[in-house]
Write an enzyme that holds these catalytic residues in place. Structure first.
Site, mmCIF file in Angstrom:
data_model
loop_
_atom_site.group_PDB
_atom_site.id
_atom_site.type_symbol
_atom_site.label_atom_id
_atom_site.label_comp_id
_atom_site.label_asym_id
_atom_site.label_seq_id
_atom_site.Cartn_x
_atom_site.Cartn_y
_atom_site.Cartn_z
ATOM 1 C CG ASP A 76 18.496 15.281 52.639
ATOM 2 O OD1 ASP A 76 18.332 14.509 51.674
ATOM 3 O OD2 ASP A 76 18.197 16.492 52.596
ATOM 4 C CD GLU B 59 16.220 11.576 50.297
ATOM 5 O OE1 GLU B 59 15.861 11.999 49.183
ATOM 6 O OE2 GLU B 59 16.048 12.198 51.362
ATOM 7 C CG ASP C 28 19.491 20.369 53.203
ATOM 8 O OD1 ASP C 28 19.070 19.717 52.237
ATOM 9 O OD2 ASP C 28 19.858 21.552 53.128
#
Length: 166
Positions: A7, A72, A145
């Site tokens: 992330d 991501e 996260d």
């Protein structure tokens, strides 16, 4: 097979490692391996922060036998400066993985949420709860996260399994 999810962020990058195996008696088995949040010094110059992200990821990739990385993708942002900085962080992380010889796959936030919860508009809390249930772990509330990174790794593991079965 060991999968690593990311992330990305310039100030906080979540990283999560899972192992996926298939057993005839137990079906699919996901096992939690590791997670952390990489936090470069926000007062450091941009190149130093990007270097910190790159070096930290390379260190993790040297520690674990990762076969694929999922990251991501950037969402459309109204703040152009933030989107550019995030793009640079993603570039440093993607470059580090490929330099380590590990293929990288990109997923949108919608794909990750749908892959983990079955619903593309799930909240961060719902994603974290499903990650905890899937991996049999308990994350702290401030580990969003890392939770998102583990969700990305789970999505990668399942998408890789689906691609291999077709």
């Amino acid at each position: 097979m060991v999968f690593l999810g990311i992330d990305p962020g310039l100030n906080r990058t979540g990283v999560g490692v899972i192992e996926f195996s298939s057993s005839s008696s137990r079906g699919k088995v996901l096992r939690y391996v590791y997670h952390e949040t990489i936090t470069p010094n926000s007062k450091s110059p941009l190149p130093v922060r990007l270097g910190h992200l790159s070096h930290s990821l390379q260190s993790i990739l040297q520690r674990y036998p990762v076969c694929m990385v999922g990251i991501e993708d950037i969402f459309v942002s109204a703040n152009v400066r933030s989107a550019l900085l995030l793009g640079q962080a993603r570039g440093a992380l993607i470059s580090s993985a490929t330099l380590c010889g590990v293929p990288v796959h990109e997923f949108t936030a919608l794909q990750i949420k749908k892959g983990v919860t079955g619903y593309g508009r799930a909240t961060k809390e719902q994603v974290q709860k499903m990650v905890e249930m899937e991996l049999g772990i308990r994350l702290k509330p401030n580990e969003g996260d890392a939770s998102d990174a583990l969700a990305c790794a789970i999505t990668l593991a399942y998408s890789n399994r689906m691609q291999r079965s077709t």
